[in-house]
Design a protein around this motif. Structure first.
Motif, PDB file in Angstrom:
ATOM      1  N   THR A   2     -24.329 -12.768  19.953  1.00  0.00           N
ATOM      2  CA  THR A   2     -23.354 -13.570  21.014  1.00  0.00           C
ATOM      3  C   THR A   2     -24.250 -13.803  22.087  1.00  0.00           C
ATOM      4  O   THR A   2     -25.211 -13.201  22.447  1.00  0.00           O
ATOM      5  N   LEU A   3     -23.476 -14.327  22.852  1.00  0.00           N
ATOM      6  CA  LEU A   3     -24.017 -14.828  24.078  1.00  0.00           C
ATOM      7  C   LEU A   3     -23.154 -14.695  25.454  1.00  0.00           C
ATOM      8  O   LEU A   3     -22.047 -14.472  25.136  1.00  0.00           O
ATOM      9  N   ARG A   4     -23.786 -14.626  26.571  1.00  0.00           N
ATOM     10  CA  ARG A   4     -23.027 -14.425  27.665  1.00  0.00           C
ATOM     11  C   ARG A   4     -23.192 -15.817  28.705  1.00  0.00           C
ATOM     12  O   ARG A   4     -24.308 -16.036  29.155  1.00  0.00           O
ATOM     13  N   PRO A   5     -21.974 -16.380  29.162  1.00  0.00           N
ATOM     14  CA  PRO A   5     -22.265 -17.263  30.499  1.00  0.00           C
ATOM     15  C   PRO A   5     -22.921 -16.557  31.484  1.00  0.00           C
ATOM     16  O   PRO A   5     -22.450 -15.499  31.954  1.00  0.00           O
ATOM     17  N   VAL A   6     -24.070 -17.004  32.104  1.00  0.00           N
ATOM     18  CA  VAL A   6     -24.593 -16.514  33.128  1.00  0.00           C
ATOM     19  C   VAL A   6     -24.846 -17.366  34.455  1.00  0.00           C
ATOM     20  O   VAL A   6     -25.111 -16.841  35.255  1.00  0.00           O
ATOM     21  N   LEU A   7     -25.154 -18.561  34.159  1.00  0.00           N
ATOM     22  CA  LEU A   7     -25.413 -19.451  35.311  1.00  0.00           C
ATOM     23  C   LEU A   7     -24.532 -20.870  35.304  1.00  0.00           C
ATOM     24  O   LEU A   7     -24.248 -21.462  34.157  1.00  0.00           O
ATOM     25  N   TRP A  47     -29.756 -11.482  36.553  1.00  0.00           N
ATOM     26  CA  TRP A  47     -29.437 -12.646  35.610  1.00  0.00           C
ATOM     27  C   TRP A  47     -29.590 -11.823  34.123  1.00  0.00           C
ATOM     28  O   TRP A  47     -29.118 -12.181  33.162  1.00  0.00           O
ATOM     29  N   LEU A  48     -30.605 -11.072  34.084  1.00  0.00           N
ATOM     30  CA  LEU A  48     -30.835 -10.188  32.748  1.00  0.00           C
ATOM     31  C   LEU A  48     -29.847  -9.381  32.216  1.00  0.00           C
ATOM     32  O   LEU A  48     -29.340  -8.948  31.183  1.00  0.00           O
ATOM     33  N   ASP A  49     -28.770  -8.711  33.299  1.00  0.00           N
ATOM     34  CA  ASP A  49     -27.881  -8.076  33.083  1.00  0.00           C
ATOM     35  C   ASP A  49     -26.636  -8.517  33.857  1.00  0.00           C
ATOM     36  O   ASP A  49     -26.321  -7.900  34.772  1.00  0.00           O
ATOM     37  N   PRO A  50     -25.935  -9.618  33.611  1.00  0.00           N
ATOM     38  CA  PRO A  50     -25.166 -10.224  34.561  1.00  0.00           C
ATOM     39  C   PRO A  50     -23.863  -9.684  34.667  1.00  0.00           C
ATOM     40  O   PRO A  50     -23.096  -9.367  33.626  1.00  0.00           O
ATOM     41  N   VAL A  51     -23.367  -9.763  36.105  1.00  0.00           N
ATOM     42  CA  VAL A  51     -21.834  -9.488  36.292  1.00  0.00           C
ATOM     43  C   VAL A  51     -21.129 -10.746  36.847  1.00  0.00           C
ATOM     44  O   VAL A  51     -21.555 -11.050  37.805  1.00  0.00           O
ATOM     45  N   GLY A  52     -20.415 -11.547  36.008  1.00  0.00           N
ATOM     46  CA  GLY A  52     -20.046 -12.636  36.620  1.00  0.00           C
ATOM     47  C   GLY A  52     -21.053 -13.856  36.241  1.00  0.00           C
ATOM     48  O   GLY A  52     -21.723 -13.730  35.175  1.00  0.00           O
ATOM     49  N   VAL A  53     -20.973 -14.679  36.936  1.00  0.00           N
ATOM     50  CA  VAL A  53     -22.094 -15.749  36.762  1.00  0.00           C
ATOM     51  C   VAL A  53     -22.562 -16.326  38.345  1.00  0.00           C
ATOM     52  O   VAL A  53     -21.672 -15.885  39.261  1.00  0.00           O
TER      53      VAL A  53
END
Length: 247
Positions: A2-7, A47-53
């Protein structure tokens, strides 16, 4: 997998100026990791272990057209006084009022120095703990189709879906919401604002890309050349990137 929105990726002719605007607007820090790219992020953001964006502003040669962006940010406020102060401060930083056909609404629509629209919301209980960005908002034709695709593409939790809107948030309840709003018209030009997604360390880049294609994504050539990230578009043509991990 799965993926995470980061930016939230914003294109600008002058990435430094637009990056400074957003840093001041959000109360975050600004840095330029490389020429033509200005990172805007809260203190301690990884950004490699993001909280939020966070926000990346990327230089492009083409100025923005008059076409309304189909992706924008909603900014949160905590009180009527905070909203008034924030709008005044944004105006002093170079934001301008814009009319996107919103009519009489309780929020205020502004544009950054290069014309990218965003909204300053009235205080809402749902956004009390999001930080300065209440939501990343995406115009779409069919929120249910978007909910199915993005629900499969990311690990974010679907909070609500109807014919008119769909709402996601991080499974930990951190940072902004991710909202799809049913909006007249279809996407006709490339987005000036898009999302970048990050895979987990154990997931394979090619396998994730194949999984996204199976969900309905299509490969996208925006002239990126030979790069380590993948450029794709969702079922309604919104561009997004799957970033490469350096570790």
């Amino acid at each position: 997998m799965t993926l995470r929105p980061v930016l939230v990726n914003i294109k600008a002719v002058d990435d430094t100026a637009v990056g400074r605007f957003w840093a001041e607007a959000l109360g975050w820090t600004v840095s330029g990791a490389e020429p033509g790219a200005t990172a805007v992020k809260p203190a301690g953001f990884d950004w490699l272990d993001p909280v939020g964006v966070c926000v990346d502003v990327i230089a492009v040669p083409e100025p923005r057209t008059a076409t309304k962006n189909r992706v924008h940010l909603d900014l949160a406020t905590t009180s009527a006084a905070h909203r008034t102060e924030l709008i005044a401060r944004l105006r002093s930083l170079g934001a301008t009022p814009v009319d996107v056909g919103q009519g009489e609404v309780p929020w205020t629509v502004l544009a950054d120095p290069e014309g990218n629209e965003f909204c300053v919301l009235e205080p809402r209980e749902i956004y009390r703990d999001t930080g300065p960005i209440a939501a990343v908002v995406i115009d779409c034709v069919d929120p249910r189709v978007m909910a199915r695709f993005w629900g499969g593409a990311t690990d974010w939790t679907l909070h609500e879906v109807s014919d008119d809107h769909a709402t996601f948030r991080s499974p930990k309840g951190d940072g902004p919401y991710f909202e799809f709003l049913r909006t007249p018209g279809v996407k006709t030009v490339p987005d000036r604002v898009h999302l970048d997604l990050l895979r987990y360390p154990s997931d394979d880049q090619d396998a994730e890309t194949a999984r996204l294609r199976a969900l309905g994504a299509t490969d996208l050539d925006v002239g990126q050349g030979d790069v380590p990230w993948r450029c794709l578009s969702d079922p309604e043509g919104h561009e997004f990137c799957v970033l490469a991990r350096s570790s």
